[in-house]
Write a protein that holds these residues in place. Structure first.
Motif, PDB file in Angstrom:
ATOM      1  N   ILE A   1     -31.790   9.129 -38.482  1.00  0.00           N
ATOM      2  CA  ILE A   1     -31.620   7.762 -38.006  1.00  0.00           C
ATOM      3  C   ILE A   1     -30.720   6.999 -38.975  1.00  0.00           C
ATOM      4  CG2 ILE A   1     -32.793   5.587 -37.482  1.00  0.00           C
ATOM      5  CD1 ILE A   1     -35.260   7.207 -36.748  1.00  0.00           C
ATOM      6  N   VAL A   2     -29.746   6.277 -38.412  1.00  0.00           N
ATOM      7  CA  VAL A   2     -28.891   5.385 -39.183  1.00  0.00           C
ATOM      8  C   VAL A   2     -29.272   3.953 -38.840  1.00  0.00           C
ATOM      9  CG1 VAL A   2     -26.537   4.607 -39.626  1.00  0.00           C
ATOM     10  CG2 VAL A   2     -26.993   7.025 -39.245  1.00  0.00           C
ATOM     11  N   VAL A   3     -29.640   3.209 -39.847  1.00  0.00           N
ATOM     12  CA  VAL A   3     -29.937   1.785 -39.690  1.00  0.00           C
ATOM     13  C   VAL A   3     -28.834   1.017 -40.402  1.00  0.00           C
ATOM     14  CG1 VAL A   3     -31.570  -0.067 -40.151  1.00  0.00           C
ATOM     15  CG2 VAL A   3     -32.414   2.220 -39.587  1.00  0.00           C
ATOM     16  N   VAL A   4     -28.108   0.209 -39.637  1.00  0.00           N
ATOM     17  CA  VAL A   4     -26.972  -0.532 -40.193  1.00  0.00           C
ATOM     18  C   VAL A   4     -27.403  -1.971 -40.445  1.00  0.00           C
ATOM     19  CG1 VAL A   4     -24.587  -1.232 -39.852  1.00  0.00           C
ATOM     20  CG2 VAL A   4     -25.368   0.970 -38.964  1.00  0.00           C
ATOM     21  N   GLN A   5     -27.290  -2.376 -41.680  1.00  0.00           N
ATOM     22  CA  GLN A   5     -27.596  -3.755 -42.041  1.00  0.00           C
ATOM     23  C   GLN A   5     -26.304  -4.582 -42.007  1.00  0.00           C
ATOM     24  OE1 GLN A   5     -31.379  -3.826 -44.979  1.00  0.00           O
ATOM     25  NE2 GLN A   5     -29.454  -3.407 -45.965  1.00  0.00           N
ATOM     26  N   SER A   6     -26.401  -5.790 -41.476  1.00  0.00           N
ATOM     27  CA  SER A   6     -25.225  -6.649 -41.431  1.00  0.00           C
ATOM     28  C   SER A   6     -25.657  -8.105 -41.471  1.00  0.00           C
ATOM     29  CB  SER A   6     -24.405  -6.381 -40.162  1.00  0.00           C
ATOM     30  OG  SER A   6     -25.111  -6.845 -39.024  1.00  0.00           O
ATOM     31  N   LYS A   7     -24.736  -8.916 -41.905  1.00  0.00           N
ATOM     32  CA  LYS A   7     -25.008 -10.346 -41.829  1.00  0.00           C
ATOM     33  C   LYS A   7     -24.911 -10.770 -40.364  1.00  0.00           C
ATOM     34  CE  LYS A   7     -20.283 -12.015 -42.568  1.00  0.00           C
ATOM     35  NZ  LYS A   7     -19.436 -12.871 -43.428  1.00  0.00           N
ATOM     36  N   PRO A   8     -25.502 -11.878 -39.985  1.00  0.00           N
ATOM     37  CA  PRO A   8     -25.553 -12.266 -38.564  1.00  0.00           C
ATOM     38  C   PRO A   8     -24.168 -12.523 -37.977  1.00  0.00           C
ATOM     39  CG  PRO A   8     -27.146 -13.497 -39.864  1.00  0.00           C
ATOM     40  CD  PRO A   8     -26.273 -12.785 -40.845  1.00  0.00           C
ATOM     41  N   LYS A   9     -24.049 -12.169 -36.709  1.00  0.00           N
ATOM     42  CA  LYS A   9     -22.871 -12.502 -35.913  1.00  0.00           C
ATOM     43  C   LYS A   9     -23.361 -13.142 -34.617  1.00  0.00           C
ATOM     44  CE  LYS A   9     -20.010  -8.736 -37.699  1.00  0.00           C
ATOM     45  NZ  LYS A   9     -19.243  -7.509 -37.369  1.00  0.00           N
ATOM     46  N   ILE A  10     -22.826 -14.309 -34.313  1.00  0.00           N
ATOM     47  CA  ILE A  10     -23.308 -15.098 -33.174  1.00  0.00           C
ATOM     48  C   ILE A  10     -22.297 -15.045 -32.043  1.00  0.00           C
ATOM     49  CG2 ILE A  10     -23.825 -17.437 -32.378  1.00  0.00           C
ATOM     50  CD1 ILE A  10     -25.057 -18.015 -35.042  1.00  0.00           C
ATOM     51  N   SER A  11     -22.822 -14.868 -30.847  1.00  0.00           N
ATOM     52  CA  SER A  11     -22.034 -15.018 -29.630  1.00  0.00           C
ATOM     53  C   SER A  11     -22.666 -16.153 -28.818  1.00  0.00           C
ATOM     54  CB  SER A  11     -22.020 -13.709 -28.835  1.00  0.00           C
ATOM     55  OG  SER A  11     -21.375 -13.888 -27.600  1.00  0.00           O
ATOM     56  N   LEU A  12     -21.905 -17.237 -28.632  1.00  0.00           N
ATOM     57  CA  LEU A  12     -22.437 -18.416 -27.944  1.00  0.00           C
ATOM     58  C   LEU A  12     -21.335 -19.059 -27.120  1.00  0.00           C
ATOM     59  CD1 LEU A  12     -24.703 -20.548 -27.531  1.00  0.00           C
ATOM     60  CD2 LEU A  12     -23.802 -21.717 -29.559  1.00  0.00           C
ATOM     61  N   SER A  13     -21.616 -19.283 -25.856  1.00  0.00           N
ATOM     62  CA  SER A  13     -20.647 -19.932 -24.979  1.00  0.00           C
ATOM     63  C   SER A  13     -20.494 -21.407 -25.385  1.00  0.00           C
ATOM     64  CB  SER A  13     -21.095 -19.830 -23.520  1.00  0.00           C
ATOM     65  OG  SER A  13     -20.237 -20.585 -22.682  1.00  0.00           O
ATOM     66  N   PHE A  14     -19.250 -21.814 -25.522  1.00  0.00           N
ATOM     67  CA  PHE A  14     -19.003 -23.206 -25.901  1.00  0.00           C
ATOM     68  C   PHE A  14     -19.378 -24.173 -24.769  1.00  0.00           C
ATOM     69  CE2 PHE A  14     -16.176 -26.918 -26.265  1.00  0.00           C
ATOM     70  CZ  PHE A  14     -16.549 -27.377 -27.523  1.00  0.00           C
ATOM     71  N   GLY A  15     -19.410 -23.653 -23.576  1.00  0.00           N
ATOM     72  CA  GLY A  15     -19.753 -24.529 -22.444  1.00  0.00           C
ATOM     73  C   GLY A  15     -18.511 -25.133 -21.799  1.00  0.00           C
ATOM     74  N   PRO A  16     -18.614 -26.339 -21.272  1.00  0.00           N
ATOM     75  CA  PRO A  16     -19.760 -27.240 -21.438  1.00  0.00           C
ATOM     76  C   PRO A  16     -20.928 -26.887 -20.510  1.00  0.00           C
ATOM     77  CG  PRO A  16     -18.138 -28.264 -20.059  1.00  0.00           C
ATOM     78  CD  PRO A  16     -17.543 -26.954 -20.469  1.00  0.00           C
ATOM     79  N   THR A  17     -22.100 -27.407 -20.884  1.00  0.00           N
ATOM     80  CA  THR A  17     -23.297 -27.332 -20.065  1.00  0.00           C
ATOM     81  C   THR A  17     -23.548 -28.733 -19.489  1.00  0.00           C
ATOM     82  OG1 THR A  17     -24.213 -25.601 -21.482  1.00  0.00           O
ATOM     83  CG2 THR A  17     -25.749 -26.792 -20.033  1.00  0.00           C
ATOM     84  N   TYR A  18     -23.608 -28.792 -18.176  1.00  0.00           N
ATOM     85  CA  TYR A  18     -23.756 -30.095 -17.497  1.00  0.00           C
ATOM     86  C   TYR A  18     -25.226 -30.378 -17.184  1.00  0.00           C
ATOM     87  CZ  TYR A  18     -18.922 -28.711 -16.851  1.00  0.00           C
ATOM     88  OH  TYR A  18     -17.642 -28.280 -17.071  1.00  0.00           O
ATOM     89  N   PHE A  19     -25.577 -31.643 -17.176  1.00  0.00           N
ATOM     90  CA  PHE A  19     -26.955 -32.004 -16.848  1.00  0.00           C
ATOM     91  C   PHE A  19     -26.986 -33.355 -16.112  1.00  0.00           C
ATOM     92  CE2 PHE A  19     -26.141 -34.265 -20.734  1.00  0.00           C
ATOM     93  CZ  PHE A  19     -26.879 -35.433 -20.652  1.00  0.00           C
ATOM     94  N   GLU A  20     -28.074 -33.575 -15.463  1.00  0.00           N
ATOM     95  CA  GLU A  20     -28.320 -34.857 -14.806  1.00  0.00           C
ATOM     96  C   GLU A  20     -29.399 -35.602 -15.587  1.00  0.00           C
ATOM     97  OE1 GLU A  20     -29.165 -34.531 -10.685  1.00  0.00           O
ATOM     98  OE2 GLU A  20     -27.646 -32.965 -10.349  1.00  0.00           O
ATOM     99  N   GLN A  21     -29.228 -36.892 -15.639  1.00  0.00           N
ATOM    100  CA  GLN A  21     -30.160 -37.698 -16.424  1.00  0.00           C
ATOM    101  C   GLN A  21     -31.574 -37.592 -15.847  1.00  0.00           C
ATOM    102  OE1 GLN A  21     -28.763 -41.618 -17.218  1.00  0.00           O
ATOM    103  NE2 GLN A  21     -30.697 -42.339 -18.104  1.00  0.00           N
ATOM    104  N   GLY A  22     -32.539 -37.416 -16.780  1.00  0.00           N
ATOM    105  CA  GLY A  22     -33.934 -37.341 -16.395  1.00  0.00           C
ATOM    106  C   GLY A  22     -34.409 -35.947 -16.044  1.00  0.00           C
ATOM    107  N   LYS A  23     -33.521 -34.943 -16.070  1.00  0.00           N
ATOM    108  CA  LYS A  23     -33.913 -33.569 -15.752  1.00  0.00           C
ATOM    109  C   LYS A  23     -33.856 -32.708 -17.025  1.00  0.00           C
ATOM    110  CE  LYS A  23     -32.525 -33.545 -10.896  1.00  0.00           C
ATOM    111  NZ  LYS A  23     -31.754 -32.835  -9.839  1.00  0.00           N
ATOM    112  N   ASN A  24     -34.564 -31.576 -16.946  1.00  0.00           N
ATOM    113  CA  ASN A  24     -34.541 -30.635 -18.083  1.00  0.00           C
ATOM    114  C   ASN A  24     -33.227 -29.838 -18.083  1.00  0.00           C
ATOM    115  OD1 ASN A  24     -37.126 -31.541 -18.532  1.00  0.00           O
ATOM    116  ND2 ASN A  24     -38.107 -29.727 -17.612  1.00  0.00           N
ATOM    117  N   VAL A  25     -32.715 -29.519 -19.262  1.00  0.00           N
ATOM    118  CA  VAL A  25     -31.482 -28.734 -19.382  1.00  0.00           C
ATOM    119  C   VAL A  25     -31.686 -27.685 -20.477  1.00  0.00           C
ATOM    120  CG1 VAL A  25     -30.461 -30.381 -21.017  1.00  0.00           C
ATOM    121  CG2 VAL A  25     -28.986 -28.803 -19.736  1.00  0.00           C
TER     122      VAL A  25
END
Length: 650
Positions: free
Chosen positions: A287-311
Motif C-alpha cells: 500500500i502506498v499512502v501519499v501525504q500532501s498539503k490540502p488542495k481545494i476545488s470550489l466553484s466560484f459561482g455565483p450562487t443565487y438566492f431569494e430573500q428569506g429562503k435557505n441557500v
C-alpha cells in the motif's frame, strides 16, 4: 751337398748384441763387487754417526747407486768411435763424507777397465760379457715427495661440429613382459576440501514485499523491493491494483525494485508484485499512502438566492492526507453564526438576507500546509425586464429603435454588440436605458445583435435579435433560438486550465497513448508531458476525454487545441453530456444553413487545423451538465486534444 753350403752366416747385428750382453754382465759384476766393499765401509761409519745423519747418508748412497746404474745403462751401441762415458749423479743432500765423489771415482775405474777388454773388429766395438755378480741388496726406500699444487684450468675450446645423424636402425624385438612389481607404500593423504553446500531443491516462487505499507509525501519518491525465493529463478512483474503504472515516472528493475518518482495523490493505492516460474506463481500487495498539503476545488459561482429562503454554497472539495480541517469565513464582514451550518465541506445559510450576499472563503489545513478558495453569493442577478425581439424584419433605408432593459442588484449596465462585426459607425446609438437605435438601414446591417446586462462587471446575461432586410414581397425565413452567445462577455471558463479548480483526478479518459499523454495533460494551453491528451489508437471511435466540473452547471461553450509537441489534433469531434455520470446524451443543436436558409441538426463540430490555435464553439443556453466528454471523430496524424469548458454565470 758340400758341408759349407749348409753353414749359417752370422750377421753384424747379432754379433754386436752378444758383445753388448757380455759387456754389460762384466760391468755389473764389477759394480756389485765395489758396492759390497763400500757396504762394509759404511757399516763401520754408522757406528760413530748419529742416527738421523746416518739415515740421510744411506738415502744419498742409495740414490747415487741408482743414478750410476742408470747412467751406465745409457751407453750407446751404434757409435763408431768409443766415447768416454761420464756418469753424473744429482746430489740432493751433500753428505759430510763426500760419498758421491768416491763413488764417481770407482765408476770411472770400472768403465775404464771395461773399455780395456773390448776389441775393435771392423766398425764395431765388441766387449766380452763378464760373469754375473750376486744380486745386490735393496737400498732403503726414499721419502715420497710432496704433491704439487693443481694448476689452473685451461680455457675451454669451442665445441666441434656435430656429425650427421645416422640412419635409424630397425626396431628391436619386443622383450617379454616383465613380472609385476611390488606395490609401493601408500602416499601421504591430502587435506580434505571444504564440503560443498547442498543444491537447492526446485520450488514455486514465494513473494515478500518490503515495506508492506509506505507513507510518502507528495512529489517525493516511493520505493518498494519485491523479494522472491524459488527455483528456478522467477520473473517479477509489478502492477497497480485498479489502475496502471505511470510509465514516465515509474522505474522497475530486474531484481524486483520499483520506484515512483515525484509521486502524486492519484498514485496512492495498492500495488501488486507477481512472481512466476515454470512451477507456478505467487503475488503480494503493498500500500502506498501519499501525504500532501490540502488542495481545494470550489466553484466560484455565483450562487443565487431569494430573500428569506435557505441557500447552500457549492461544496468545498478538499484533497489531502492526512485529512484537512475545513473552515468557512466571509471576506467582508462576519458570518451570521446563528444562521450558518457547515456539513461535509458545504456552507448553508438559513433564511438568507440581502446583506448575506458577497464573497465567502473555504480554507483547508493540515500539518503539511493549507489552501483556500472563494465563492460568490448573489442576492439579485441581472435579469431582463424587457427583451429585444427574437427577429426583426425591416425595409432598407428605414430607422429602427429596439428596447432592452434589465434589473438586478447592483443595477445592471446594458450594452449592445453585433456578432462578428461592429455597430454601424455614425448611424447607431445605445441610450442609457438600453435602447438601440440605427438610422438608414443598409444591406450590411443585417445579422445578429446581442443585448447584454452586466452587474458589478462580473455577472452577465444576454439576449439576441436577428435583423433581416425585406426586399419587396420576398421575406427570408429565419429561426432564432434564444441562446447565450459564446463570448467572454457572456460566459466564463469553468477553469480546466487551472489544476486548483479542476484537479487532475477529475480529468479522465477511456485510454491514453502513454505516460506522456495523460488525460490531465488535456487542458487548454497545457505544456506538461508532450502537451496534450492523445488516444491509445487511431481507429477506436469510442475513445473520449472526460471533464468532471464538480457540480451541474449551464454550459455555454467549449474550446479545443491540438497537441503542443507534435502535428497531431482532432479536426472534428462530438460531445456527450451527463448530470450524474450514468446517463449520457449526445449534444445536438439546430442550425441555419446561411446560403439556403434551411434548418438542420448538427452533432459533429469543427475541430482544429494546427497545434496551438484555439477554436471556440458556442452551445445552447439551456444545456445543463456536470460531466462532458469529447469524442474525436476525424484527426490529423493522431487524435489529440486540449480543451476548456465555458459555463453561464447565472
Amino acid at each position: 751337398m758340400p758341408l759349407k753350403d749348409r753353414s749359417f752366416p752370422v750377421s753384424p747385428g747379432t754379433a754386436l748384441s752378444v758383445f753388448c750382453l757380455f759387456l754389460y754382465s762384466a760391468g755389473f759384476i764389477r759394480i756389485e763387487t765395489k758396492l759390497n766393499d763400500y757396504e762394509q765401509r759404511l757399516k763401520s761409519v754408522e757406528e760413530f754417526m748419529p742416527q738421523d745423519k746416518m739415515e740421510q747418508a744411506r738415502t744419498d748412497l742409495h740414490s747415487a747407486e741408482q743414478g750410476e746404474v742408470k747412467n751406465l745403462l745409457r751407453i750407446p751401441t751404434s757409435s763408431r768411435q768409443p766415447k768416454t762415458l761420464r756418469l753424473k749423479r744429482s746430489v740432493l743432500h751433500p753428505s759430510p763424507f763426500n760419498n758421491s765423489a768416491k763413488i764417481r771415482e770407482m765408476m770411472e775405474d770400472v768403465i775404464s777397465s771395461t773399455w780395456k777388454i773390448c776389441s775393435n773388429k771392423g766398425n764395431l766395438n765388441v766387449c766380452p760379457c763378464g760373469r754375473p755378480g750376486p744380486p745386490g741388496r735393496a737400498g732403503p726406500k726414499g721419502d715420497r715427495g710432496r704433491k704439487g699444487r693443481k694448476g689452473s684450468q685451461g680455457i675451454i675450446g669451442p665445441p666441434g661440429r656435430s656429425g650427421k645423424q645416422g640412419i635409424i636402425g630397425p626396431p628391436g624385438i619386443r622383450g617379454e613382459k616383465g613380472m609385476k612389481g611390488v606395490i609401493g607404500p601408500p602416499g601421504i593423504p591430502g587435506i580434505p576440501g571444504t564440503k560443498g553446500e547442498p543444491g537447492e531443491s526446485i520450488s514455486t516462487p514465494k513473494v515478500t514485499i518490503s515495506p508492506p505499507k509506505l507513507i510518502v509525501n507528495e512529489t517525493n519518491t516511493a520505493s518498494f523491493l519485491c523479494s522472491v525465493s524459488g527455483n528456478p529463478t522467477a520473473h517479477i512483474f509489478w502492477s497497480k491494483v485498479n489502475g496502471s503504472l505511470s510509465s514516465n515516472r515509474t522505474k522497475v528493475t530486474s531484481n524486483g525494485k520499483m520506484q515512483i518518482v515525484s509521486v502524486r495523490m492519484e498514485e496512492a493505492g495498492e500495488y501488486k508484485c507477481l512472481a512466476r516460474n515454470i512451477l507456478g506463481e505467487d503475488e503480494k500487495t503493498a500500500i502506498v499512502v501519499v501525504q500532501s498539503k490540502p488542495k481545494i476545488s470550489l466553484s466560484f459561482g455565483p450562487t443565487y438566492f431569494e430573500q428569506g429562503k435557505n441557500v447552500t454554497m457549492p461544496k468545498c472539495h478538499v484533497t489531502s492526507f492526512p485529512p484537512a480541517i475545513i473552515t468557512w469565513s466571509r471576506v467582508r464582514g462576519e458570518l451570521a453564526h446563528s444562521r450558518t451550518v457547515v456539513k461535509d465541506g458545504q456552507l448553508s445559510i438559513i433564511t438568507a438576507q440581502k446583506r448575506d450576499s458577497g464573497l465567502y472563503e473555504c480554507k483547508a489545513s493540515n500539518n503539511l500546509g493549507h489552501d483556500s478558495a472563494l465563492t460568490n453569493l448573489v442576492w439579485d442577478l441581472p435579469r431582463f425586464t424587457v427583451n429585444p425581439p427574437a427577429k426583426l424584419d425591416v425595409e432598407k433605408n428605414k430607422n429602427i429603435s429596439v428596447l432592452c432593459q434589465a434589473a438586478g442588484d447592483p443595477r445592471p449596465v446594458i450594452t449592445w454588440v453585433k456578432e462578428n462585426s461592429d455597430l454601424p459607425v455614425g448611424r447607431s446609438q445605445v441610450s442609457v436605458n438600453g435602447t438601440l437605435q440605427i438610422w438608414n438601414i443598409k444591406d450590411e446591417d443585417s445579422g445578429i445583435y446581442i443585448c447584454t446586462a452586466t452587474s458589478a462587471q462580473l455577472f452577465k446575461t444576454s439576449s439576441l435579435m436577428q435583423l433581416t432586410l425585406r426586399k419587396g414581397k420576398e421575406w427570408f425565413a429565419s429561426v432564432i433560438v434564444h441562446r447565450a452567445v459564446f463570448s467572454t462577455l457572456m460566459c466564463e471558463p469553468i477553469g480546466v486550465v487551472d489544476r486548483n479548480r479542476i484537479p487532475d483526478a477529475r480529468m479522465t479518459a477511456s485510454s491514453f497513448f502513454n505516460g506522456n499523454y495523460h488525460p490531465f495533460y488535456g487542458r487548454l494551453n497545457e505544456s506538461r508531458g508532450h502537451g496534450g491528451w492523445c488516444t491509445k489508437t487511431t481507429s477506436d471511435r469510442t475513445d473520449y476525454l472526460q471533464v468532471d466540473m464538480g457540480e451541474v452547471r449551464f454550459l455555454c461553450g467549449v474550446a479545443t487545441q491540438g497537441l503542443q509537441g507534435s502535428s497531431a489534433w482532432a479536426t472534428s469531434y462530438k460531445l456527450q453530456l451527463s448530470t450524474d455520470g450514468i446517463t449520457w446524451n449526445t449534444y445536438k443543436e439546430t442550425n441555419i444553413e446561411k446560403v439556403r436558409r434551411e434548418l438542420y441538426v448538427i452533432d459533429v463540430f469543427q475541430g482544429n487545423s494546427d497545434r496551438n490555435s484555439i477554436v471556440k464553439h458556442p452551445l445552447d443556453a439551456d444545456v445543463k451538465a456536470r460531466y462532458i466528454r469529447f469524442y474525436p471523430v476525424t484527426h490529423n496524424s493522431h487524435p489529440c486534444m486540449r480543451v476548456e469548458v465555458y459555463v453561464l454565470l447565472n
